[in-house]
Each structure stands twice: as C-alpha cells, then as structure tokens.
Design a protein around this motif. Structure first.
Motif, PDB file in Angstrom:
ATOM      1  N   LYS A 100       0.839  -1.173   0.073  1.00 13.93           N
ATOM      2  CA  LYS A 100       0.126  -0.052   0.024  1.00 13.93           C
ATOM      3  C   LYS A 100       0.762   1.342  -0.244  1.00 13.93           C
ATOM      4  CE  LYS A 100      -4.182  -1.640   2.257  1.00 13.93           C
ATOM      5  NZ  LYS A 100      -4.991  -1.585   3.233  1.00 13.93           N
ATOM      6  N   LYS A 101       2.143   1.143   0.545  1.00 16.56           N
ATOM      7  CA  LYS A 101       2.983   2.277   0.600  1.00 16.56           C
ATOM      8  C   LYS A 101       3.344   2.854  -0.704  1.00 16.56           C
ATOM      9  CE  LYS A 101       5.312   1.469   5.121  1.00 16.56           C
ATOM     10  NZ  LYS A 101       6.506   1.075   5.612  1.00 16.56           N
ATOM     11  N   ILE A 102       3.076   1.828  -1.800  1.00 12.57           N
ATOM     12  CA  ILE A 102       3.619   2.373  -3.163  1.00 12.57           C
ATOM     13  C   ILE A 102       2.328   2.358  -3.942  1.00 12.57           C
ATOM     14  CG2 ILE A 102       6.106   1.561  -2.882  1.00 12.57           C
ATOM     15  CD1 ILE A 102       4.952  -0.748  -4.840  1.00 12.57           C
ATOM     16  N   GLY A 103       1.221   2.644  -3.258  1.00  9.21           N
ATOM     17  CA  GLY A 103       0.034   2.667  -4.130  1.00  9.21           C
ATOM     18  C   GLY A 103      -0.743   1.618  -4.564  1.00  9.21           C
ATOM     19  N   LEU A 104      -0.359   0.454  -4.093  1.00 13.28           N
ATOM     20  CA  LEU A 104      -0.830  -1.000  -4.693  1.00 13.28           C
ATOM     21  C   LEU A 104      -2.048  -1.387  -3.511  1.00 13.28           C
ATOM     22  CD1 LEU A 104       2.657  -2.540  -6.056  1.00 13.28           C
ATOM     23  CD2 LEU A 104       0.723  -1.089  -7.123  1.00 13.28           C
ATOM     24  N   ASP A 105      -3.165  -1.205  -3.677  1.00  5.25           N
ATOM     25  CA  ASP A 105      -4.131  -1.610  -2.774  1.00  5.25           C
ATOM     26  C   ASP A 105      -5.133  -2.789  -3.038  1.00  5.25           C
ATOM     27  OD1 ASP A 105      -5.431   0.083  -4.490  1.00  5.25           O
ATOM     28  OD2 ASP A 105      -5.933   1.700  -3.051  1.00  5.25           O
ATOM     29  N   THR A 106      -4.980  -3.042  -4.526  1.00  5.76           N
ATOM     30  CA  THR A 106      -5.826  -4.248  -4.986  1.00  5.76           C
ATOM     31  C   THR A 106      -4.940  -5.182  -5.600  1.00  5.76           C
ATOM     32  OG1 THR A 106      -6.177  -3.304  -7.279  1.00  5.76           O
ATOM     33  CG2 THR A 106      -7.655  -2.472  -5.497  1.00  5.76           C
ATOM     34  N   ALA A 107      -5.595  -6.264  -5.850  1.00  3.57           N
ATOM     35  CA  ALA A 107      -5.011  -7.440  -6.507  1.00  3.57           C
ATOM     36  C   ALA A 107      -4.214  -7.171  -7.914  1.00  3.57           C
ATOM     37  CB  ALA A 107      -5.846  -8.632  -6.517  1.00  3.57           C
ATOM     38  N   LYS A 108      -5.293  -6.572  -8.756  1.00  6.92           N
ATOM     39  CA  LYS A 108      -4.847  -6.253 -10.296  1.00  6.92           C
ATOM     40  C   LYS A 108      -3.833  -5.269 -10.258  1.00  6.92           C
ATOM     41  CE  LYS A 108      -8.836  -8.058 -12.652  1.00  6.92           C
ATOM     42  NZ  LYS A 108      -9.878  -7.778 -13.710  1.00  6.92           N
ATOM     43  N   SER A 109      -3.912  -4.251  -9.265  1.00  9.71           N
ATOM     44  CA  SER A 109      -2.746  -3.218  -9.272  1.00  9.71           C
ATOM     45  C   SER A 109      -1.481  -4.009  -8.971  1.00  9.71           C
ATOM     46  CB  SER A 109      -2.964  -2.044  -8.378  1.00  9.71           C
ATOM     47  OG  SER A 109      -2.952  -2.795  -6.881  1.00  9.71           O
ATOM     48  N   VAL A 110      -1.406  -4.855  -8.066  1.00  7.80           N
ATOM     49  CA  VAL A 110      -0.182  -5.492  -7.925  1.00  7.80           C
ATOM     50  C   VAL A 110       0.376  -6.474  -8.945  1.00  7.80           C
ATOM     51  CG1 VAL A 110       0.913  -7.332  -6.647  1.00  7.80           C
ATOM     52  CG2 VAL A 110      -0.419  -5.874  -5.379  1.00  7.80           C
ATOM     53  N   LEU A 111      -0.589  -7.212  -9.737  1.00  4.99           N
ATOM     54  CA  LEU A 111      -0.228  -7.977 -10.672  1.00  4.99           C
ATOM     55  C   LEU A 111       0.106  -7.173 -12.244  1.00  4.99           C
ATOM     56  CD1 LEU A 111      -3.176 -10.647 -10.326  1.00  4.99           C
ATOM     57  CD2 LEU A 111      -0.545 -10.967  -9.717  1.00  4.99           C
ATOM     58  N   ALA A 112      -0.159  -5.980 -12.063  1.00  5.24           N
ATOM     59  CA  ALA A 112      -0.022  -5.078 -13.323  1.00  5.24           C
ATOM     60  C   ALA A 112       1.477  -4.659 -13.398  1.00  5.24           C
ATOM     61  CB  ALA A 112      -0.832  -3.855 -13.285  1.00  5.24           C
TER      62      ALA A 112
ATOM     63  N   VAL B  95       3.258 -13.822  -3.010  1.00  5.92           N
ATOM     64  CA  VAL B  95       2.010 -12.854  -2.820  1.00  5.92           C
ATOM     65  C   VAL B  95       1.545 -13.069  -4.498  1.00  5.92           C
ATOM     66  CG1 VAL B  95       1.467 -10.402  -3.066  1.00  5.92           C
ATOM     67  CG2 VAL B  95       2.825 -11.280  -1.487  1.00  5.92           C
ATOM     68  N   PHE B  96       2.241 -13.098  -5.518  1.00  9.23           N
ATOM     69  CA  PHE B  96       2.048 -13.197  -6.846  1.00  9.23           C
ATOM     70  C   PHE B  96       1.273 -14.353  -6.993  1.00  9.23           C
ATOM     71  CE2 PHE B  96       3.196 -10.052 -10.457  1.00  9.23           C
ATOM     72  CZ  PHE B  96       3.584  -9.060  -9.521  1.00  9.23           C
ATOM     73  N   GLY B  97       1.520 -15.423  -6.610  1.00 13.86           N
ATOM     74  CA  GLY B  97       1.090 -16.881  -6.522  1.00 13.86           C
ATOM     75  C   GLY B  97      -0.415 -16.828  -6.195  1.00 13.86           C
ATOM     76  N   ILE B  98      -0.563 -16.107  -4.920  1.00 10.43           N
ATOM     77  CA  ILE B  98      -1.832 -16.142  -4.297  1.00 10.43           C
ATOM     78  C   ILE B  98      -2.712 -15.415  -4.948  1.00 10.43           C
ATOM     79  CG2 ILE B  98      -3.126 -15.275  -2.000  1.00 10.43           C
ATOM     80  CD1 ILE B  98      -0.778 -16.062  -0.348  1.00 10.43           C
ATOM     81  N   LEU B  99      -2.375 -13.989  -5.567  1.00 11.31           N
ATOM     82  CA  LEU B  99      -3.312 -13.193  -6.174  1.00 11.31           C
ATOM     83  C   LEU B  99      -3.613 -13.770  -7.566  1.00 11.31           C
ATOM     84  CD1 LEU B  99      -1.673  -9.810  -5.459  1.00 11.31           C
ATOM     85  CD2 LEU B  99      -3.527 -10.925  -4.191  1.00 11.31           C
ATOM     86  N   SER B 100      -2.595 -14.543  -8.405  1.00  9.37           N
ATOM     87  CA  SER B 100      -3.011 -15.083  -9.600  1.00  9.37           C
ATOM     88  C   SER B 100      -4.213 -16.164  -9.444  1.00  9.37           C
ATOM     89  CB  SER B 100      -1.591 -15.520 -10.122  1.00  9.37           C
ATOM     90  OG  SER B 100      -0.806 -14.575 -10.127  1.00  9.37           O
ATOM     91  N   GLN B 101      -4.131 -16.881  -8.205  1.00  8.54           N
ATOM     92  CA  GLN B 101      -4.937 -18.030  -8.036  1.00  8.54           C
ATOM     93  C   GLN B 101      -6.448 -17.572  -7.994  1.00  8.54           C
ATOM     94  OE1 GLN B 101      -4.097 -20.433  -4.855  1.00  8.54           O
ATOM     95  NE2 GLN B 101      -1.902 -21.267  -5.785  1.00  8.54           N
ATOM     96  N   GLU B 102      -6.475 -16.249  -7.491  1.00 15.32           N
ATOM     97  CA  GLU B 102      -7.823 -15.581  -7.369  1.00 15.32           C
ATOM     98  C   GLU B 102      -8.650 -15.416  -8.697  1.00 15.32           C
ATOM     99  OE1 GLU B 102     -11.172 -13.878  -5.624  1.00 15.32           O
ATOM    100  OE2 GLU B 102      -9.668 -15.034  -4.544  1.00 15.32           O
ATOM    101  N   PHE B 103      -7.752 -14.968  -9.555  1.00 12.27           N
ATOM    102  CA  PHE B 103      -8.225 -14.657 -10.926  1.00 12.27           C
ATOM    103  C   PHE B 103      -8.442 -16.062 -11.604  1.00 12.27           C
ATOM    104  CE2 PHE B 103      -6.906 -10.751  -9.292  1.00 12.27           C
ATOM    105  CZ  PHE B 103      -8.150  -9.925  -9.373  1.00 12.27           C
ATOM    106  N   ASP B 104      -7.329 -16.693 -11.412  1.00  9.81           N
ATOM    107  CA  ASP B 104      -7.497 -18.304 -12.173  1.00  9.81           C
ATOM    108  C   ASP B 104      -8.951 -18.913 -12.056  1.00  9.81           C
ATOM    109  OD1 ASP B 104      -5.343 -17.554 -13.383  1.00  9.81           O
ATOM    110  OD2 ASP B 104      -3.931 -18.835 -12.020  1.00  9.81           O
ATOM    111  N   LYS B 105      -9.324 -18.759 -10.715  1.00  7.72           N
ATOM    112  CA  LYS B 105     -10.580 -19.442 -10.411  1.00  7.72           C
ATOM    113  C   LYS B 105     -11.801 -18.926 -11.205  1.00  7.72           C
ATOM    114  CE  LYS B 105      -9.530 -19.862  -5.499  1.00  7.72           C
ATOM    115  NZ  LYS B 105      -9.532 -19.315  -4.173  1.00  7.72           N
ATOM    116  N   ASP B 106     -11.754 -17.467 -11.357  1.00  8.27           N
ATOM    117  CA  ASP B 106     -12.740 -16.890 -12.352  1.00  8.27           C
ATOM    118  C   ASP B 106     -12.622 -17.517 -13.528  1.00  8.27           C
ATOM    119  OD1 ASP B 106     -13.203 -15.686  -9.937  1.00  8.27           O
ATOM    120  OD2 ASP B 106     -12.498 -13.656 -10.426  1.00  8.27           O
TER     121      ASP B 106
END
Length: 415
Positions: free
Chosen positions: A372-384, A404-415
């Motif tokens: 969040k310190k670098i403005g990343l507050d959502t999953a997609k903002s990190v993955l971008a 972290v990337f592994g956990i966030l990527s899994q969230e969207f792979d589910k979709d």
C-alpha cells in the motif's frame, strides 16, 4: 619586566585578537587592581593611569597624613606624619600624600602572573566576541574555504581565519570536498565546547535553500516574493511553496527564471537536487493538489481532525504521486502539514478487482501495508507490475513477492 614593554606587548596582542582599545584598557586596569588588592588588600585609594599608545603605566596611592599617635594610623588610607616626611620633609598633618607605586614593587612573580592573566583574559574575550558574532548570524549564508577533511566533519576557515565545522550529517550526501574548495552553507548553530565556540554549518536545512533563492532571485531578496515553506530530501528532492505580494509577478516563473536560468544554479549547488516550486494558496485542496505535482488528483477527502487526507488518482498517476522511494508523497505531506494517503480510483473495467485486505488470511498484514505504501491496494494493481519492479520499490524480498503473486493469480484463475 619594564611596564612599557608589558603594555606595548599586550596592546599588540590585543590588536591581533581584534580587541578594541577601550576594552583592552579596561582589562588591563582590572588585572592591575587585582594585583593591588593582593598586596594592599584594598584598591579604593589607588588610581591607575594607562596610555596604551605610549606604553605608559602609572599607579598612584593616595593617603591622608595623621599624627603619629592618632588612632587612625592603621587605616588603609592614612599615613603617619613621620612616614610621610620620609617622602617629603615639609609635609604636615591633614595633607594628602600621592605616592607612585612602580610595577616592580609588586615583585617579578606577581608581574609575570599578571601578564599571563591578561593574555588569558584577552583570549577569553576573543572567544566571547566570536561566539556573539556568529550567534547573531545564525541562519545566514556564508562562504568558507576547506582546509581539513576529517571522517565526521569538514573543517573550514572563514575570511577572518576562524575555524568552522561542517559535520557529515549536515552535508548533502553527494557532496565531495577538496582542500582549498570554497563552500557555501548557512550558519546552523554555535555551541560552546570545552569553553570554546564551535560554529556549525549546514547544507541540508531548508533555510540554506531559502538563502540560495534570496541570492539568485532578486524578487525574493527584495521581499516581493515570499518563501512560505521549504521541505527537502537533501540532494534528492525539494518542494518550495512561494507567494507573491504583487499580482503582476508570477512567483513560480520568477523563481525558475527564463528557461530555468535562475533555478539551475541552485540545483547545481545542491548536487542536482530536483526542486519543485509551487504557488502557495490558502485553498487547502488546491494546495494539496499542487504539492503532489506532477501527479493529477481525481478527488480527495480531508480529515482535519485526524490530520490526514485521502487522495484518489487514476492508476497511471499513482506512481507519480508517490515518487521514487516515496519521496514525492513524503515531501508533499510535510509541505501541507497533513498525512497523505494515496488510493487508486477504479474504472468500470476494474470493478471486479479485489481489495488486498481481502487476502489478509493468506498474506501477512505487514506485507499488505508495504504494498500500500507504493499505492498498490488491489490485487490487479499488484499483478499489473513486474515482480522485479515491486522488489525494487518496496522492502519485500523476492521470495515474498513471488509468493504474493501466486496467491493473487490464483484468485483470478478461479474466475
């Protein structure tokens, strides 16, 4: 020691120490009166006449003549008739005796002690003069010459040969000095160390940047433009809020100069420090927006009771608002006096994004805070961003970011 030699040598010594003549004579008289009190216990009935130009010293003792059988004969300002007539045969009771006391009458040791005392008094006075002089100059800019480079400080000499210190902590990180270099800095403070004044300079304070603007921008020096506030990361970035009292003068344009001519010399002096000059305003929202320049703010919410403000920006503006190493947002917060929190504004296409806090059961809270310190507050903002970019911009280890990337990527792979 002959009195004329003593007075002349001390007069010359005082002159070399920039001690004025009346002060030197006052010091001489004080020391000689101390000698008198040691020998005669009192000095009330003594006159001291000093002519520093000729090196003359006269010490006169005055006593009233009394009868040999008088009860007052032992008073310090009385002398018996028989003693008085040894000085002058025709003296009578009631008259006053003026007797010159020679310097050598005090003894050689007393004279040498007096000489050392005089020298020490003049040295102490010199220290006091130096202390008071620089105490009155705190906040002013001076130029001094480097004469010795030490591990924790650089020692310089001013135009009068006084030693001045520029500590490592007060140097711009990129500063590199060589013996003989001329250095500009402000007088930060004057300390007394073991009875000696220590003059401390600074090149990192906001006041130094103010003095540089006064030096380079005539309108600032003349008071037509006022510097309202300066915040700095020395050698890296600074923000300067300016205001003009003349509607015909553009304060930012005047400070920058034609094609940056005025501010370039300041930037060079500060080892290429990036300086943002902004217009001061009482409109707090506009002031915050200007402080976060070059980022463009979409909206904001000010919570003055908490001393915080939440600003919302488009995704491509977040990194601009935060700046390299968080410098821009840190300086902007200091400039406006509020803690600034940066948030990405989601577009319609991003509505299906997931807030990072939703992953608190899988990702430690301190890791989420770091993102969040670098403005990343959502999953997609990190993955971008790339993993390497996040490692470089945060305090996170490569393995942590990969996790972290592994956990966030899994969230969207589910979709």
């Amino acid at each position: 020691m002959d009195s004329s030699i003593l007075i002349e040598s001390l007069a010359e010594f005082a002159k070399n120490k920039n001690v004025d003549r009346p002060t030197m004579i006052r010091i001489l008289e004080d020391v000689f009166r101390t000698m008198i009190r040691k020998k005669y216990e009192v000095d009330d009935n003594f006159d001291i006449i000093i002519n520093a130009d000729k090196g003359d010293l006269e010490i006169w003792r005055f006593r009233e003549i009394v009868d040999d059988n008088s009860e007052d004969i032992w008073d310090y300002d009385k002398i018996s008739l028989s003693e008085a007539r040894k000085i002058e045969p025709d003296f009578e009771v009631g008259e006053e005796v003026s007797e010159e006391i020679k310097l050598l009458d005090f003894g050689r040791r007393a004279v040498m002690t007096a000489r050392q005392t005089l020298i020490q008094r003049i040295k102490d006075l010199e220290k006091d003069i130096l202390y008071q002089k620089y105490k009155d100059l705190v906040g002013e800019m001076i130029t001094a010459e480097v004469y010795q480079i030490l591990g924790r400080e650089v020692l310089l000499i001013d135009a009068e040969g006084n030693e001045i210190s520029l500590p490592k902590a007060e140097q711009i990180p990129k500063d590199r000095f060589r013996k003989g270099d001329s250095v500009r800095a402000i007088i930060d403070r004057v300390d007394m160390v073991n009875g000696n004044p220590k003059i401390i300079l600074s090149r990192t304070s906001g006041e130094f940047l103010e003095r540089l603007f006064e030096n380079e921008v005539p309108e600032v020096y003349d008071g037509l433009i006022t510097i309202k506030k300066v915040v700095r990361e020395p050698g890296e970035r600074a923000k300067v809020a300016v205001e003009s009292y003349d509607d015909r003068i553009d304060p930012v344009g005047a400070c920058v100069g034609m094609k940056g001519s005025r501010i370039h010399s300041i930037v060079r002096e500060l080892q290429n420090e990036n300086i943002d000059v902004i217009n001061f305003t009482d409109n707090i929202e506009l002031y915050i927006a200007r402080a976060l320049s070059p980022a463009k703010i979409t909206s904001m919410k000010i919570r003055e009771e908490d001393g915080r403000v939440s600003v919302f920006l488009k995704p491509d503006q977040v990194s601009l608002a935060i700046g390299k190493g968080g410098q821009n947002i840190k300086l902007a917060s200091k400039l406006v006096g509020l803690e600034i929190d940066v948030f990405r504004e989601l577009s319609e296409l991003e509505e299906e994004d997931v807030d990072l806090d939703e992953f608190s059961d899988e990702i430690d809270s301190w890791i989420i805070d770091e993102l969040k310190k670098i403005g990343l507050d959502t999953a997609k903002s990190v993955l971008a961003l790339s993993q390497d970019d996040i490692v470089r911009r945060t305090e996170l280890e490569e393995e942590t970011v990969k996790h972290v990337f592994g956990i966030l990527s899994q969230e969207f792979d589910k979709d």
